[in-house]
Write an enzyme that holds these catalytic residues in place. Structure first.
Site, short mmCIF file in Angstrom:
data_model
loop_
_atom_site.label_atom_id
_atom_site.label_comp_id
_atom_site.label_asym_id
_atom_site.label_seq_id
_atom_site.Cartn_x
_atom_site.Cartn_y
_atom_site.Cartn_z
CE1 TYR A 1 -2.34 0.98 15.35
CE2 TYR A 1 -3.64 1.93 17.13
CZ TYR A 1 -3.46 0.96 16.16
OH TYR A 1 -4.43 -0.01 16.00
CB VAL B 1 -0.98 0.02 1.19
CG1 VAL B 1 -1.96 -1.12 1.11
CG2 VAL B 1 -0.22 0.01 2.52
#
Length: 264
Positions: free
Chosen positions: A175, A82
């Site tokens: 994150y 990706v």
């Protein structure tokens, strides 16, 4: 590339199992080789006409495909990084050529790093996490939106986290930032594409017993993991969203284990 034996009419077609399609069109699960993505792919195969699973590790993708076929579903493996925008576009085009427009996109690719705090992290770690968790999702959404607009029907599920819904101190800056941003990304889709029949879900699971837990500075024990959600739980929840009528948009869903340690 999708292998020749994965084309329509190959092994795993509907006449070989009990599965009947409810969800029309193809479902593309990015990050479908393991963890949450694998659980989602297997669950969606009970409804979708064909499930394409993508990720970097071909052996894990093939394992997911085999599990789907053994259950009577139809699936293909399509290896993908990706982080490469061109490869994401090429993958979407190949899916369209073989299976038609993607009706359901589940973006479940995600990563984190052990050195996640300001005291021990590096900008390079931050960039890598954001590229996989957030920018990769943007690439995938761009790749499937034209077909969804044309068919006036499309569902995009962005697999986020409890840390993307409520602040989680131990998740780390990269994150937390990337997963929180997925909520805004989903809402921009809902606001701008709603009249084209496209809807998006910011999907926020609490702790799920998958391999990403091993990136924690102190990975949880087996006993702790046994109390968490598993990939099958998450898969069934996302299948429920996918099977809803096209007039229904689930803007956000939060699902946690009953023992939710985030409250501790």
């Amino acid at each position: 590339m999708i292998r020749d034996e994965d084309r329509d009419g190959a092994a795993g077609s509907d006449d070989e199992g009990e599965v009947s399609a409810v969800t029309t069109g193809a479902a593309w699960v990015i990050g479908g080789g393991s963890g949450i993505g694998r659980g989602v792919a297997i669950a969606l195969a009970a409804s979708a006409e064909h499930v394409i699973v993508s990720g970097r590790r071909e052996s894990e993708l093939e394992s997911t495909v085999q599990a789907i076929r053994e259950a009577g579903g139809r699936a293909s493996a399509l290896a993908l990084d990706v982080g490469d925008a061109g490869l994401v576009v090429a993958a979407a085009q190949e899916i369209i050529r073989r299976h038609g427009a993607v009706r359901t996109l589940v973006y479940s690719a995600g990563t984190n790093v052990p050195n996640r705090f300001w005291s021990d992290g590096a900008p390079e770690d931050y960039e890598r996490v954001l590229d996989v968790n957030l920018t990769g999702a943007v690439r995938a959404v761009h790749a499937v939106l034209p077909g969804m607009r044309s068919g006036r029907d499309g569902l995009i599920v962005l697999v986020s986290s409890w840390a993307g819904w409520k602040f989680a101190p131990t998740a780390g800056a990269a994150y937390s930032t990337s997963k929180t941003a997925l909520g805004a990304l989903a809402e921009t889709i809902n606001a701008q594409e709603r009249l084209n029949g496209v809807r998006a879900t910011h999907f926020c699971p609490g702790e799920v017993a998958t391999e990403i837990l091993d990136t924690r500075p102190n990975p949880p024990s087996r006993a702790e993991r046994d109390l968490m959600l598993n990939a099958e739980d998450v898969g069934e929840a996302i299948r429920w969203i996918a099977d809803l009528p096209a007039r229904v948009c689930v803007n956000e869903m939060v699902i946690t284990p009953t023992s939710n340690t985030s409250y501790a």
